[in-house]
Design a protein around this motif. Structure first.
Motif, PDB file in Angstrom:
ATOM      1  N   LEU A  83       0.824  -1.215   0.000  1.00 52.22           N
ATOM      2  CA  LEU A  83       0.000   0.000   0.000  1.00 52.22           C
ATOM      3  C   LEU A  83       0.856   1.263   0.000  1.00 52.22           C
ATOM      4  O   LEU A  83       0.446   2.287  -0.543  1.00 52.22           O
ATOM      5  CB  LEU A  83      -0.926   0.001   1.216  1.00 52.22           C
ATOM      6  N   LEU A  84       2.051   1.190   0.609  1.00 47.71           N
ATOM      7  CA  LEU A  84       2.925   2.370   0.669  1.00 47.71           C
ATOM      8  C   LEU A  84       3.398   2.796  -0.717  1.00 47.71           C
ATOM      9  O   LEU A  84       3.184   3.960  -1.108  1.00 47.71           O
ATOM     10  CB  LEU A  84       4.110   2.099   1.594  1.00 47.71           C
ATOM     11  N   PHE A  99      -7.786   3.293  -9.870  1.00 50.13           N
ATOM     12  CA  PHE A  99      -7.748   1.915 -10.350  1.00 50.13           C
ATOM     13  C   PHE A  99      -7.069   1.859 -11.718  1.00 50.13           C
ATOM     14  O   PHE A  99      -7.516   2.498 -12.680  1.00 50.13           O
ATOM     15  CB  PHE A  99      -9.165   1.347 -10.446  1.00 50.13           C
ATOM     16  N   VAL A 100      -5.989   1.102 -11.809  1.00 50.70           N
ATOM     17  CA  VAL A 100      -5.235   1.017 -13.058  1.00 50.70           C
ATOM     18  C   VAL A 100      -5.432  -0.333 -13.744  1.00 50.70           C
ATOM     19  O   VAL A 100      -4.926  -0.536 -14.847  1.00 50.70           O
ATOM     20  CB  VAL A 100      -3.725   1.241 -12.803  1.00 50.70           C
ATOM     21  N   LEU A 101      -6.163  -1.244 -13.107  1.00 53.57           N
ATOM     22  CA  LEU A 101      -6.388  -2.571 -13.684  1.00 53.57           C
ATOM     23  C   LEU A 101      -7.744  -2.632 -14.378  1.00 53.57           C
ATOM     24  O   LEU A 101      -8.726  -2.072 -13.890  1.00 53.57           O
ATOM     25  CB  LEU A 101      -6.334  -3.656 -12.599  1.00 53.57           C
ATOM     26  N   THR A 226       3.546  -1.208 -16.163  1.00 52.31           N
ATOM     27  CA  THR A 226       4.191  -0.067 -15.524  1.00 52.31           C
ATOM     28  C   THR A 226       4.377  -0.407 -14.050  1.00 52.31           C
ATOM     29  O   THR A 226       3.930  -1.450 -13.569  1.00 52.31           O
ATOM     30  CB  THR A 226       3.339   1.197 -15.659  1.00 52.31           C
ATOM     31  N   PHE A 227       5.029   0.485 -13.339  1.00 47.70           N
ATOM     32  CA  PHE A 227       5.219   0.276 -11.906  1.00 47.70           C
ATOM     33  C   PHE A 227       3.865   0.160 -11.204  1.00 47.70           C
ATOM     34  O   PHE A 227       3.667  -0.705 -10.348  1.00 47.70           O
ATOM     35  CB  PHE A 227       6.027   1.435 -11.321  1.00 47.70           C
ATOM     36  N   ASP A 228       2.934   1.036 -11.562  1.00 44.24           N
ATOM     37  CA  ASP A 228       1.609   1.013 -10.934  1.00 44.24           C
ATOM     38  C   ASP A 228       0.893  -0.306 -11.196  1.00 44.24           C
ATOM     39  O   ASP A 228       0.309  -0.902 -10.285  1.00 44.24           O
ATOM     40  CB  ASP A 228       0.746   2.166 -11.475  1.00 44.24           C
ATOM     41  N   VAL A 229       0.910  -0.758 -12.437  1.00 44.58           N
ATOM     42  CA  VAL A 229       0.231  -2.005 -12.800  1.00 44.58           C
ATOM     43  C   VAL A 229       0.843  -3.178 -12.047  1.00 44.58           C
ATOM     44  O   VAL A 229       0.134  -4.035 -11.505  1.00 44.58           O
ATOM     45  CB  VAL A 229       0.308  -2.234 -14.325  1.00 44.58           C
ATOM     46  N   ALA A 230       2.179  -3.215 -11.994  1.00 48.37           N
ATOM     47  CA  ALA A 230       2.856  -4.313 -11.297  1.00 48.37           C
ATOM     48  C   ALA A 230       2.475  -4.349  -9.818  1.00 48.37           C
ATOM     49  O   ALA A 230       2.191  -5.415  -9.260  1.00 48.37           O
ATOM     50  CB  ALA A 230       4.374  -4.174 -11.456  1.00 48.37           C
ATOM     51  N   MET A 231       2.439  -3.184  -9.171  1.00 47.79           N
ATOM     52  CA  MET A 231       2.092  -3.127  -7.748  1.00 47.79           C
ATOM     53  C   MET A 231       0.642  -3.548  -7.510  1.00 47.79           C
ATOM     54  O   MET A 231       0.333  -4.277  -6.563  1.00 47.79           O
ATOM     55  CB  MET A 231       2.307  -1.711  -7.207  1.00 47.79           C
ATOM     56  N   HIS A 232      -0.274  -3.095  -8.358  1.00 54.89           N
ATOM     57  CA  HIS A 232      -1.680  -3.431  -8.189  1.00 54.89           C
ATOM     58  C   HIS A 232      -1.939  -4.918  -8.423  1.00 54.89           C
ATOM     59  O   HIS A 232      -2.716  -5.545  -7.699  1.00 54.89           O
ATOM     60  CB  HIS A 232      -2.553  -2.587  -9.129  1.00 54.89           C
ATOM     61  N   VAL A 233      -1.293  -5.485  -9.439  1.00 54.69           N
ATOM     62  CA  VAL A 233      -1.463  -6.919  -9.701  1.00 54.69           C
ATOM     63  C   VAL A 233      -0.953  -7.737  -8.518  1.00 54.69           C
ATOM     64  O   VAL A 233      -1.605  -8.688  -8.061  1.00 54.69           O
ATOM     65  CB  VAL A 233      -0.730  -7.327 -10.996  1.00 54.69           C
ATOM     66  N   VAL A 236      -3.441  -7.552  -5.555  1.00 53.31           N
ATOM     67  CA  VAL A 236      -4.643  -8.374  -5.735  1.00 53.31           C
ATOM     68  C   VAL A 236      -4.314  -9.852  -5.579  1.00 53.31           C
ATOM     69  O   VAL A 236      -5.037 -10.600  -4.902  1.00 53.31           O
ATOM     70  CB  VAL A 236      -5.280  -8.095  -7.116  1.00 53.31           C
ATOM     71  N   VAL A 237      -3.223 -10.291  -6.196  1.00 54.12           N
ATOM     72  CA  VAL A 237      -2.823 -11.700  -6.098  1.00 54.12           C
ATOM     73  C   VAL A 237      -2.568 -12.082  -4.638  1.00 54.12           C
ATOM     74  O   VAL A 237      -3.069 -13.110  -4.144  1.00 54.12           O
ATOM     75  CB  VAL A 237      -1.562 -11.965  -6.947  1.00 54.12           C
ATOM     76  N   SER A 238      -1.798 -11.265  -3.932  1.00 54.85           N
ATOM     77  CA  SER A 238      -1.467 -11.567  -2.534  1.00 54.85           C
ATOM     78  C   SER A 238      -2.698 -11.500  -1.639  1.00 54.85           C
ATOM     79  O   SER A 238      -2.840 -12.291  -0.697  1.00 54.85           O
ATOM     80  CB  SER A 238      -0.402 -10.596  -2.030  1.00 54.85           C
ATOM     81  N   LEU A 239      -3.599 -10.570  -1.914  1.00 53.60           N
ATOM     82  CA  LEU A 239      -4.824 -10.435  -1.113  1.00 53.60           C
ATOM     83  C   LEU A 239      -5.657 -11.715  -1.177  1.00 53.60           C
ATOM     84  O   LEU A 239      -6.069 -12.267  -0.150  1.00 53.60           O
ATOM     85  CB  LEU A 239      -5.640  -9.240  -1.607  1.00 53.60           C
ATOM     86  N   PHE A 240      -5.896 -12.204  -2.382  1.00 48.95           N
ATOM     87  CA  PHE A 240      -6.744 -13.385  -2.528  1.00 48.95           C
ATOM     88  C   PHE A 240      -6.029 -14.658  -2.081  1.00 48.95           C
ATOM     89  O   PHE A 240      -6.685 -15.591  -1.599  1.00 48.95           O
ATOM     90  CB  PHE A 240      -7.236 -13.508  -3.970  1.00 48.95           C
ATOM     91  N   ALA A 241      -4.708 -14.702  -2.217  1.00 52.63           N
ATOM     92  CA  ALA A 241      -3.966 -15.849  -1.684  1.00 52.63           C
ATOM     93  C   ALA A 241      -4.062 -15.885  -0.165  1.00 52.63           C
ATOM     94  O   ALA A 241      -4.218 -16.962   0.436  1.00 52.63           O
ATOM     95  CB  ALA A 241      -2.500 -15.770  -2.122  1.00 52.63           C
TER      96      ALA A 241
END
Length: 377
Positions: A83-84, A99-101, A226-233, A236-241
Motif C-alpha cells: 500500500l505504501l 484503479f489502473v487494472l 508499468t510500476f503502478d500495474v505491477a504493484m496493483h497486480v 490483488v494476487v497476494s490479497l486473494f492468496a
C-alpha cells in the motif's frame, strides 16, 4: 523536389535476456533502461526472499512449529506493505482514477491469487518434512512445468537449448527422488518424507501453471506493464492468496493456538515471533520480486532465475541449518547449473542472431530510402 513521406516507427517487444536495444531508432533508451532497472531490482528482491523465506519456514518446523496453514498464510500475508508504494505513486502522479487494472486483469489476478494460496499450502507441507536443500532442488522442477505451460498457454518458442535445460533440471529432481533413504531427517518416517516430496512436486506444478496463467492474463488484457500495474497486480494476487489461507486457519483455530505454540517453541517465545514475522516479510519480498520479474519479462525467464537461486539456498541451508550435502545433492545441483547455463547460452545466441537480422533489415531500409531520395532530387 517532392517531400518524402515519414516512415512509421515499429516498436518490437524486448527480449528479457537481451536488455540492450536492438536498434537505435526503434526502442527509446530511457524505456530500455527503466526495464533493465526493474528486472535487476526484482531479481534482487526474489533472491533475498527465496533464500531467507524457506530457511525461516524450515526453522519454524524444526523447533516445534506444526501449523502448515500458518506457514502457507505467511507467504502472502505481508501484502499490506504494498500500500505504501501504491499510495506514493498515486500521490505523485495525481491520477483521478486510482484503479489502473481492467476488470479482466483484476479478475484474472484474483483467480491466480487463489491458485497461489493452494501452491503455498503444498510448499509449506513439503517444507515441514523435507530439508531445505532437498526442498529447493525438488522445487526447481517447477521450471519443467513452467516451460510446458508456457508452450501450451502463451505459445513460448523453444530451442534445443531450452529443452536441454528443462530435461537436465527435471532429471536432477528424479535423482533426489530415487535416492532419498539417506536424507530422511532424524525422527521422521519415510512415509512423511515421501509425502512431502510429492506435495513439493505438486506445488511446483501449481506454481508453473499460476505464473504462466498470470502472464497470459496480462498479455490478453492489453495493459502495458508499468510500476503502478505491477504493484496493483501483486496486491490483488497476494490479497486473494491470503484470504484463501485465512479461511482454513479460522476453521482450525490456528490463530488462537499461536500463543500456546509460541510458549512451547524450542528457541523461546520471543524468537518464535521473530521467526514467524521474519518469514512473513522475507516471503512477501520473494512474492514481490517473483511477480514483478514475471510482469517485466516472462514466466519462463522467471522460472530460470528461480532455479538459478537453488545453489544459494543450498549454501545457506548448510551454514545455518547444518544440513548435509551428499553426492546426490551435488549431482542434482550440477545438473541444475548446467541446465541454466544451457538456456542462458541459447538465449545469448538467439539475441545475437536477432540483432544481426535487424542490422541487415535496417541497412536495406536505409539503402532503399537513399535511392528513393536520389530519385526525387
Amino acid at each position: 523536389m517532392d517531400q518524402m513521406e515519414p516512415r512509421a516507427t515499429t516498436h518490437k517487444p524486448i527480449n528479457p535476456l537481451q536488455l540492450q536495444p536492438t536498434t537505435n531508432n526503434k526502442i527509446p533508451h530511457n524505456h530500455n533502461h527503466n526495464k533493465t532497472f526493474l528486472i535487476l531490482l526484482n531479481c534482487l528482491l526474489l533472491a533475498v526472499g527465496q533464500v531467507g523465506g524457506p530457511i525461516l519456514s524450515r526453522m519454524y518446523f524444526l523447533h516445534g512449529g506444526t501449523r502448515k496453514w500458518l506457514a502457507a498464510w505467511s507467504v502472502n500475508s505481508g501484502f499490506p506493505i504494498l500500500l505504501l508504494p501504491i499510495a506514493i505513486s498515486h500521490y505523485t502522479t495525481r491520477r483521478n482514477n486510482p484503479f489502473v487494472l481492467t476488470t479482466w486483469l483484476f479478475c484474472s489476478s484474483a483467480v491466480v491469487g487463489i491458485l497461489f494460496g493452494a501452491t503455498n499450502y503444498f510448499y509449506s507441507f513439503g517444507a515441514s518434512y523435507l530439508p531445505v536443500s532437498v526442498n529447493s532442488l525438488v522445487s526447481s522442477s517447477q521450471l519443467a512445468f513452467t516451460a510446458l505451460f508456457a508452450y501450451l498457454i502463451v505459445k513460448q518458442n523453444f530451442t534445443h537449448y531450452s529443452i536441454n535445460a528443462v530435461v537436465l533440471m527435471t532429471f536432477g529432481s528424479v535423482i533426489l527422488g530415487a535416492h532419498m533413504d539417506g536424507d530422511i531427517p532424524e525422527g521422521e518416517t519415510k512415509t512423511k518424507y515421501v509425502l512431502g516430496f510429492v506435495m513439493t512436486i505438486a506445488a511446483a506444478a501449481f506454481h508453473g501453471f499460476s505464473i504462466t496463467a498470470l502472464e497470459f492474463a496480462q498479455r490478453k488484457s492489453g495493459v502495458a506493464v508499468t510500476f503502478d500495474v505491477a504493484m496493483h497486480v501483486q496486491f490483488v494476487v497476494s490479497l486473494f492468496a491470503t484470504i484463501f489461507c485465512t479461511v482454513p486457519m479460522v476453521v482450525n483455530r490456528d490463530f488462537e493456538a499461536l500463543s500456546e505454540e509460541a510458549a512451547e517453541f524450542g528457541l523461546g517465545e520471543t524468537k518464535y515471533y521473530v521467526v514467524v514475522f521474519g518469514a512473513v516479510m522475507a516471503l512477501q519480498v520473494m512474492v514481490i520480486g517473483g511477480l514483478g520479474l514475471l510482469l517485466c519479462s516472462s514466466s519462463l525467464f522467471t522460472g530460470l532465475v528461480t532455479s538459478l537461486l537453488v545453489p544459494v539456498q543450498q549454501v545457506f541451508a548448510v551454514i545455518f541449518l547444518r544440513e548435509g550435502f551428499n553426492a546426490e545433492k551435488a549431482l542434482a545441483l550440477a545438473l541444475c547449473l548446467w541446465g541454466f547455463a544451457s538456456h542462458l547460452y541459447g538465449g545469448y545466441k538467439a539475441s545475437l542472431k536477432k540483432k544481426k537480422n535487424h542490422d541487415v533489415e535496417d541497412y536495406g531500409d536505409d539503402d532503399g530510402q537513399g535511392a528513393k531520395s536520389s530519385d526525387h532530387a
